[in-house]
Design a protein around this motif. Structure first.
Motif, PDB file in Angstrom:
ATOM      1  N   LEU A 221       1.049  -1.224   0.122  1.00  0.00           N
ATOM      2  CA  LEU A 221      -0.068   0.072  -0.123  1.00  0.00           C
ATOM      3  C   LEU A 221       0.784   1.138  -0.030  1.00  0.00           C
ATOM      4  CD1 LEU A 221      -2.533   1.460   0.280  1.00  0.00           C
ATOM      5  CD2 LEU A 221      -2.587   1.138   2.549  1.00  0.00           C
ATOM      6  N   SER A 222       1.943   1.323   0.790  1.00  0.00           N
ATOM      7  CA  SER A 222       2.712   2.465   0.879  1.00  0.00           C
ATOM      8  C   SER A 222       3.554   2.740  -0.418  1.00  0.00           C
ATOM      9  CB  SER A 222       3.725   2.249   2.009  1.00  0.00           C
ATOM     10  OG  SER A 222       3.498   1.387   2.967  1.00  0.00           O
ATOM     11  N   LEU A 223       4.021   1.476  -1.152  1.00  0.00           N
ATOM     12  CA  LEU A 223       4.580   1.569  -2.302  1.00  0.00           C
ATOM     13  C   LEU A 223       3.626   2.387  -3.324  1.00  0.00           C
ATOM     14  CD1 LEU A 223       7.408   1.148  -3.621  1.00  0.00           C
ATOM     15  CD2 LEU A 223       6.285  -1.030  -4.565  1.00  0.00           C
ATOM     16  N   GLY A 224       2.349   1.733  -3.265  1.00  0.00           N
ATOM     17  CA  GLY A 224       1.207   2.120  -4.207  1.00  0.00           C
ATOM     18  C   GLY A 224       1.085   3.701  -3.959  1.00  0.00           C
ATOM     19  N   LEU A 225       0.826   4.025  -2.861  1.00  0.00           N
ATOM     20  CA  LEU A 225       0.354   5.536  -2.598  1.00  0.00           C
ATOM     21  C   LEU A 225       1.662   6.423  -2.987  1.00  0.00           C
ATOM     22  CD1 LEU A 225      -0.667   5.571   1.235  1.00  0.00           C
ATOM     23  CD2 LEU A 225      -1.956   6.153  -0.927  1.00  0.00           C
ATOM     24  N   VAL A 226       2.960   6.105  -2.989  1.00  0.00           N
ATOM     25  CA  VAL A 226       3.832   6.919  -3.354  1.00  0.00           C
ATOM     26  C   VAL A 226       4.089   6.943  -4.931  1.00  0.00           C
ATOM     27  CG1 VAL A 226       6.353   7.500  -3.245  1.00  0.00           C
ATOM     28  CG2 VAL A 226       5.118   6.767  -1.368  1.00  0.00           C
ATOM     29  N   MET A 227       3.945   5.689  -5.496  1.00  0.00           N
ATOM     30  CA  MET A 227       4.449   5.703  -6.859  1.00  0.00           C
ATOM     31  C   MET A 227       3.205   5.733  -7.901  1.00  0.00           C
ATOM     32  SD  MET A 227       7.468   5.060  -6.735  1.00  0.00           S
ATOM     33  CE  MET A 227       8.302   4.363  -8.167  1.00  0.00           C
ATOM     34  N   ALA A 228       1.904   4.945  -7.345  1.00  0.00           N
ATOM     35  CA  ALA A 228       0.754   5.196  -8.437  1.00  0.00           C
ATOM     36  C   ALA A 228       0.265   6.083  -8.899  1.00  0.00           C
ATOM     37  CB  ALA A 228      -0.328   4.099  -7.674  1.00  0.00           C
ATOM     38  N   PRO A 229       0.097   7.223  -7.934  1.00  0.00           N
ATOM     39  CA  PRO A 229      -0.344   8.619  -8.498  1.00  0.00           C
ATOM     40  C   PRO A 229       0.617   9.113  -9.803  1.00  0.00           C
ATOM     41  CG  PRO A 229      -0.427   8.410  -6.177  1.00  0.00           C
ATOM     42  CD  PRO A 229       0.412   7.337  -6.481  1.00  0.00           C
ATOM     43  N   LEU A 230       2.004   8.816  -9.863  1.00  0.00           N
ATOM     44  CA  LEU A 230       2.700   9.248 -10.654  1.00  0.00           C
ATOM     45  C   LEU A 230       2.515   8.578 -11.882  1.00  0.00           C
ATOM     46  CD1 LEU A 230       6.026   9.279  -8.725  1.00  0.00           C
ATOM     47  CD2 LEU A 230       4.617  11.330  -9.201  1.00  0.00           C
ATOM     48  N   ALA A 231       2.403   7.308 -11.829  1.00  0.00           N
ATOM     49  CA  ALA A 231       2.088   6.506 -13.006  1.00  0.00           C
ATOM     50  C   ALA A 231       0.648   6.666 -13.501  1.00  0.00           C
ATOM     51  CB  ALA A 231       1.882   4.872 -12.641  1.00  0.00           C
ATOM     52  N   ILE A 232      -0.346   6.994 -12.855  1.00  0.00           N
ATOM     53  CA  ILE A 232      -1.659   7.430 -13.244  1.00  0.00           C
ATOM     54  C   ILE A 232      -1.541   8.856 -13.834  1.00  0.00           C
ATOM     55  CG2 ILE A 232      -4.002   7.978 -12.647  1.00  0.00           C
ATOM     56  CD1 ILE A 232      -3.413   6.010  -9.830  1.00  0.00           C
ATOM     57  N   GLY A 233      -0.890   9.647 -13.461  1.00  0.00           N
ATOM     58  CA  GLY A 233      -0.806  11.226 -13.946  1.00  0.00           C
ATOM     59  C   GLY A 233      -0.068  10.923 -15.352  1.00  0.00           C
ATOM     60  N   ALA A 234       1.002  10.311 -15.314  1.00  0.00           N
ATOM     61  CA  ALA A 234       1.668   9.904 -16.830  1.00  0.00           C
ATOM     62  C   ALA A 234       0.620   9.393 -17.653  1.00  0.00           C
ATOM     63  CB  ALA A 234       2.814   9.325 -16.428  1.00  0.00           C
ATOM     64  N   ALA A 235       0.070   8.312 -17.177  1.00  0.00           N
ATOM     65  CA  ALA A 235      -0.896   7.408 -18.304  1.00  0.00           C
ATOM     66  C   ALA A 235      -2.048   8.385 -18.733  1.00  0.00           C
ATOM     67  CB  ALA A 235      -1.308   6.253 -17.408  1.00  0.00           C
ATOM     68  N   LEU A 236      -2.491   9.226 -17.734  1.00  0.00           N
ATOM     69  CA  LEU A 236      -3.532  10.152 -18.150  1.00  0.00           C
ATOM     70  C   LEU A 236      -3.135  11.212 -19.334  1.00  0.00           C
ATOM     71  CD1 LEU A 236      -5.412  10.959 -14.872  1.00  0.00           C
ATOM     72  CD2 LEU A 236      -6.140   9.799 -16.735  1.00  0.00           C
ATOM     73  N   ARG A 237      -2.117  11.676 -19.080  1.00  0.00           N
ATOM     74  CA  ARG A 237      -1.374  12.565 -20.075  1.00  0.00           C
ATOM     75  C   ARG A 237      -1.353  11.629 -21.447  1.00  0.00           C
ATOM     76  NH1 ARG A 237      -0.444  17.446 -17.908  1.00  0.00           N
ATOM     77  NH2 ARG A 237       0.084  17.461 -15.766  1.00  0.00           N
ATOM     78  N   ILE A 238      -0.793  10.764 -21.412  1.00  0.00           N
ATOM     79  CA  ILE A 238      -0.786   9.832 -22.828  1.00  0.00           C
ATOM     80  C   ILE A 238      -2.019   9.685 -23.114  1.00  0.00           C
ATOM     81  CG2 ILE A 238      -0.186   7.634 -23.743  1.00  0.00           C
ATOM     82  CD1 ILE A 238       2.052   7.620 -21.337  1.00  0.00           C
ATOM     83  N   SER A 239      -2.799   9.081 -22.517  1.00  0.00           N
ATOM     84  CA  SER A 239      -4.457   8.941 -23.117  1.00  0.00           C
ATOM     85  C   SER A 239      -5.074  10.337 -23.584  1.00  0.00           C
ATOM     86  CB  SER A 239      -5.214   8.575 -21.928  1.00  0.00           C
ATOM     87  OG  SER A 239      -4.885   7.248 -21.440  1.00  0.00           O
ATOM     88  N   VAL A 240      -4.916  11.513 -22.893  1.00  0.00           N
ATOM     89  CA  VAL A 240      -5.229  12.629 -23.665  1.00  0.00           C
ATOM     90  C   VAL A 240      -4.697  13.034 -24.583  1.00  0.00           C
ATOM     91  CG1 VAL A 240      -5.934  15.069 -22.697  1.00  0.00           C
ATOM     92  CG2 VAL A 240      -6.598  13.154 -21.319  1.00  0.00           C
ATOM     93  N   SER A 241      -3.384  12.949 -24.494  1.00  0.00           N
ATOM     94  CA  SER A 241      -2.421  13.461 -25.735  1.00  0.00           C
ATOM     95  C   SER A 241      -3.066  12.558 -27.128  1.00  0.00           C
ATOM     96  CB  SER A 241      -1.194  13.158 -25.459  1.00  0.00           C
ATOM     97  OG  SER A 241      -0.374  13.275 -26.567  1.00  0.00           O
ATOM     98  N   GLY A 242      -3.480  11.217 -26.927  1.00  0.00           N
ATOM     99  CA  GLY A 242      -3.739  10.561 -28.086  1.00  0.00           C
ATOM    100  C   GLY A 242      -4.975  11.076 -28.769  1.00  0.00           C
TER     101      GLY A 242
END
Lengths: 242, 212
Positions: A221-242
């Protein structure tokens, strides 16, 4: 409070003091409000969760000793699939009405906004699932000693499921049909959570110390809390950019 | 010469192996209104999405006040108001709630004028009605109310007048003119004939890309 003051039709009433929320609180409040106004989305995962627990004894065997054996796994698998079921809609409506673009163009840290969205998602799926789980445990003859382990492991495990699932949801939001892909992307990452989650319940039933399992779930959970939002943000930028 | 507010240098973009624009260069200064023209499919929206930083499918450089966009993304987002194809309005929230949420994302918005802005876009009496009960034009007006609240110098508006009635268009035109006079910059696309005369600079994508 402010709302109780009757609205005057003078010019001064035009200057009304509105409280400006921070990005985290603003996003959390909005998502909770949205779900509150669309209650059907809210009960969907819960009904699925309840249905699995109801149908499983009918389909396999109503024998209490057998059910008690499989209960930890069944409850955990049902919780996992119920979470997965709700994942696809996480960013979908924001993407379709253009609010996701506005989130990405905001000068506020995307990390906080995304974290708030995941927290809102968890409060509306993972948390109710966790609270409902003891009822399912009783239905499946889970021994009373296992209840503590069940609730604790779900409490630590379901937020991780929401965080991981949100990465998949963010990656597939730009696609017309992301539903299948999201399962393929996310399921392998769900497996460790499932293994340690159901093992924690089994441990609780047999009277083993739970500390180790819960520590690993907590670490994930702690790993997810720190890392996942970064990955989600990057993924959203890719999705919207497409 | 002072540095231009926004400088586009050698922009190239293709979509599905079709070149939308190539070697696109232009500058936008403070106090200017730029209308991007072009036929359907000429890449107007794509260009605006690139300029806003949403799309990254391009080659070339964009400079904001002399600095490369990659190095000043934060400052750029603070000074940008983007109005996209979708109005960005949540259907189950009320106009007031929608704008309050915007303010939490864009701290430079002046929320004290919220009621005033809703009156200005003609939504008086609809403040607390869920947006899905409003018409398409009214939904876009909710989003356009941001123009009255924003303090951002750069406005990028993609078809802001779609589904807006004549009076509404005239009011928005006046607002855009005022914004430019106060030193703001507006980049917009529209199929409406704008009555702004020589205050507006037109940029034709068809001619630039040579697809005519």
């Amino acid at each position: 409070m402010n709302d109780s003051v009757p609205n005057q039709s003078t010019e001064e009433s035009m200057v009304h003091v509105y409280k400006v929320d921070g990005p985290f609180w603003g996003a959390l409040k909005r998502d909770l409000l949205l779900s509150y106004r669309r209650k059907s989305d809210l009960v969907n995962p819960l009904i699925f969760f309840l249905m699995v627990a109801t149908l499983f004894p009918l389909g396999v065997s109503p024998d209490p000793t057998f059910l008690a054996d499989v209960a930890p796994g069944v409850v955990w698998v049902a919780a996992l699939l119920a979470t997965l079921l709700s994942m696809d809609s996480m960013f979908r409506s924001d993407f379709e009405d253009g609010t996701l673009e506005q989130i990405l163009l905001s000068p506020q840290p995307l990390y906080l906004v995304v974290l708030a969205k995941v927290l809102a998602h968890w409060m509306l799926t993972g948390l109710p699932l966790t609270l409902l789980a003891p009822v399912l445990g009783v239905m499946l003859f889970l021994p009373a000693e296992g209840m503590g382990g069940l609730v604790l492991s779900l409490l630590l495990g379901t937020p991780t499921l929401s965080l991981i699932g949100a990465i998949g949801a963010a990656l597939t939001v730009g696609l017309r049909k992301g539903g299948v892909l999201i399962s393929l992307l996310v399921l392998p990452l769900y497996i460790p959570v499932l293994i340690f989650g159901s093992a924690a319940v089994q441990g609780a039933v047999t009277g083993l110390p739970l500390g180790g399992y819960l520590a690993i779930l907590g670490a994930m959970l702690s790993l997810g809390l720190v890392m996942a939002p970064l990955a989600i943000g990057a993924a959203l930028r890719i999705s919207v950019s497409g | 010469m002072s540095t231009p507010r926004l400088k586009i240098d050698n922009l190239f973009c293709e979509r599905d192996e079709r070149v939308l624009f190539e070697g696109l260069c232009f500058e936008v200064n403070a106090g200017e209104v730029i209308q991007i023209e072009g036929q359907n499919g000429s890449g107007k929206t794509t260009l605006l999405r690139i300029l806003s930083g949403l799309s990254r499918h391009f080659e070339g450089d964009i400079y904001w006040q002399g600095e490369h966009l990659d190095n000043c993304a934060q400052a750029y987002r603070e000074s940008l108001l983007y109005f996209g194809h979708q109005p960005g309005v949540k259907a189950v929230l009320t106009p007031r709630e929608n704008l309050q949420w915007y303010a939490s994302l864009h701290p430079e918005m002046d929320l004290t004028k919220l009621d005033y802005a809703l009156v200005k876009v003609g939504l008086k009496g609809y403040e607390d009605v869920p947006c899905h009960t409003l018409s398409a034009g009214q939904n876009r007006r909710v989003s356009l109310a941001r123009l009255y609240l924003s303090r951002a110098p750069l406005w990028i508006l993609d078809e802001p007048f779609t589904a807006i009635d004549k009076r509404g268009v005239a009011e928005k035109e006046a607002l855009i003119t005022t914004h430019a006079q106060e030193g703001g910059t507006v980049i917009l696309t529209t199929h409406h004939e704008l009555a702004m005369g020589d205050k507006i600079r037109r940029l034709n994508l068809d001619q630039l890309a040579g697809t005519l």
